[in-house]
Structures are given as C-alpha cells and as structure tokens.
Scaffold this active site. Structure first.
Site, short mmCIF file in Angstrom:
data_model
loop_
_atom_site.label_atom_id
_atom_site.label_comp_id
_atom_site.label_asym_id
_atom_site.label_seq_id
_atom_site.Cartn_x
_atom_site.Cartn_y
_atom_site.Cartn_z
N ASP A 1 0.85 -1.19 0.00
CA ASP A 1 0.00 0.00 0.00
C ASP A 1 0.89 1.24 0.00
OD1 ASP A 1 -2.49 1.44 0.12
OD2 ASP A 1 -1.96 1.97 2.17
N SER A 2 0.28 2.37 -0.34
CA SER A 2 1.02 3.63 -0.31
C SER A 2 1.36 4.04 1.12
CB SER A 2 0.18 4.72 -0.99
OG SER A 2 -1.08 4.81 -0.35
N TYR B 1 -0.50 8.65 -2.71
CA TYR B 1 -0.37 8.37 -4.14
C TYR B 1 -1.55 8.97 -4.92
CZ TYR B 1 3.26 4.67 -3.57
OH TYR B 1 4.40 3.96 -3.32
N CYS C 1 -3.65 -1.08 -2.33
CA CYS C 1 -3.91 0.32 -2.67
C CYS C 1 -4.76 0.40 -3.95
CB CYS C 1 -2.57 1.03 -2.90
SG CYS C 1 -2.73 2.77 -3.28
N GLU D 1 -6.60 9.18 8.67
CA GLU D 1 -5.22 9.21 9.22
C GLU D 1 -5.21 9.89 10.59
OE1 GLU D 1 -1.88 9.03 7.14
OE2 GLU D 1 -2.90 7.76 5.68
N CYS E 1 -10.94 3.07 -1.88
CA CYS E 1 -9.75 3.60 -1.24
C CYS E 1 -9.55 2.83 0.06
CB CYS E 1 -9.92 5.09 -0.97
SG CYS E 1 -8.59 5.79 0.02
N HIS F 1 -8.59 3.60 2.89
CA HIS F 1 -8.96 4.26 4.15
C HIS F 1 -10.46 4.22 4.44
CE1 HIS F 1 -4.94 5.74 3.57
NE2 HIS F 1 -4.96 6.44 4.67
#
Ligand code: DGL
Length: 248
Positions: free
Chosen positions: A7-8, A39, A70, A150, A181, A183
């Site tokens: 993943d990024s 990214y 990702c 995050e 995504c 997240h």
C-alpha cells in the site's frame, strides 16, 4: 502461502484486517510506502514507477503472491507490476468490480464509486462495471476522507460536513457504494448512516478475500500468522497503527 501486501501507506492495513479475519495466510509481509504517501494526488507514471519499486522490494522475500491493497496503484500499475514480478499479483480494483457485480441483481442498479482523485480519474472501476453491463454509475473523488482517517476521525462534525460537501448533489438511493480507497472502510459506519441500510458497501478487503477464495484452494486456516511490517519511513508509526487497527 507467503504473501506480500503493498500500500502507499497505512491504509492497506484495512485489507490485512480482512485477510486476518479469514485466516488465509501463514506469512504476511506488509510494505507501506509511508515516505511518499499520498499516491492519490500523483500522476500515472509516478504511480507505475512506485509500484514497480514495490515489486523490487518484495523480491527480497520468496513470495507466493502479492496483493496490491492500494486502489490507486491497482487502478494504474497492475500490468507493469505483473510484468516485473516473479509471482502472481492481484489488485483490489478487479476484486471490487467482481464483488459489486455479484452483489447486485439489476444492471441498472445505482452504483456510486468513491476514491482518490487518481483512482476516479483512471475510471478503472467505472469501465470495469460498464464492461459488466452496469449502466447507472456515478464516481466521486472524496480525498478529504483520507486525512480524516489518518487523524482517526471517523465520526462527528467534520465527517458530517465532509459527507454533505461531497454528496450534496448525489442521490442517496445508492444500491452499492464502492469504497475505492484503503482508508474508507474506517468510515463505513458514517457512510452507512448517511446512505441508509439499503446501500451495500463494497470493501476492498472483503472483495479481495472473496476473489482469492475463488482462485485458490484454502484448505488450511492460520489463526496466528507471522506478519512483518515494513515502511519506507517511520516503520514504528506504521507498527503502532497496525497494533491498533488489527488488534495484534
Ligand atoms: N492507499 C490509497 C488508495 O487506496 C489511499 C491513500 C493515498 O492516496 O495514497 O487509493
């Protein structure tokens, strides 16, 4: 099976969570490119270059499979990564398209795709769904959801304001919402509340598990897999998040 998950950054841990819940693998090597995240704001060539570099990193381990957790990388770099790899490489976009297709009965079901700017601009989900004859698709980049997660902000005033901001012109009668995504699964509760119980959320982690279970024969279960975490910057921070998200 010994696998790599790329993943990024930290977001791919949401995919690892699903892999752990289903106890599919004996050994997992996680690599998050935390030095270069996000990214989702980068261009195609950069994303492809980073994806190939991740494959080079994974060559230090003898892997049986690489999972690209990702969405942004899966949308742009899968072919190039497959060309560079010495083991199979699977991505979450393909898996998400299949999971979405399997969950809907009607080809005119209302599908909403959300993701980073890069993922939405790639039209990878949209084109895949159109190939599967789905006709009613809306795509929306909802990049602010990434920093919210995050910051571990999953509910409350800022989340509500972001939902309003992004979806004010979008019909809430959504049959399937693709969380395009890494997240976004952490915002599942807020999204489900906003769109209502009728909306089926398509989660990359669950989608990839479903996809892998169709391709491989998982006879054994591993309830205590060996997981190693690597990051291009601040691996301790990644490990801290992993402990929290994965409860390990
Ligand atoms: N991991 C990315 C994705 O799933 C989100 C974070 C980023 O922009 O790098 O698209």
């Amino acid at each position: 099976m010994k696998i790599g998950v790329f993943d990024s950054g930290i977001g791919g841990l949401s995919v690892v969570k699903s892999l752990l819940e289903h106890q599919l693998f004996e050994e997992i090597i996680y690599f998050g490119d935390t030095a270069r995240v996000p990214y989702g704001t980068k261009d195609k060539n950069t994303i492809i270059r980073y994806g190939i570099e991740a494959i080079e990193f994974f060559k230090n381990f003898e892997l049986d499979l690489i999972i690209v957790a990702c969405n942004t990388v899966s949308a742009y770099a899968l072919d190039e990564m497959r060309d560079s790899a010495t083991c199979p490489v699977v991505g979450v976009v393909e898996a998400g398209i299949l999971a979405c297709s399997n969950s809907l009965d009607k080809k005119n079901s209302n599908i909403l795709i959300i993701g980073t700017h890069a993922t939405i601009d790639s039209r990878a989900y949209e084109l895949g769904l159109k190939t599967n004859n789905f006709t009613t698709i809306t795509s929306k980049a909802t990049s602010l959801f990434v920093p919210l997660v995050e910051e571990e902000i999953y509910e409350g005033a800022i989340v509500d304001a972001s939902l309003q901001y992004y979806f004010k012109d979008i019909d809430r009668e959504v049959d399937a919402l693709i969380l395009g995504c890494t997240h976004f699964p952490l915002l599942s509760d807020a999204l489900q509340k906003y769109f209502g119980d009728k909306t089926k959320l398509i989660h990359s982690g669950e989608a990839i598990v479903e996809h892998l279970q169709k391709q491989f024969d998982f006879t054994k279960r591993y309830n205590n897999p060996n997981i190693k975490f690597f990051a291009s910057e601040n691996p301790d921070a990644l490990k801290k998040v992993a402990k929290k998200w994965l409860d390990i």
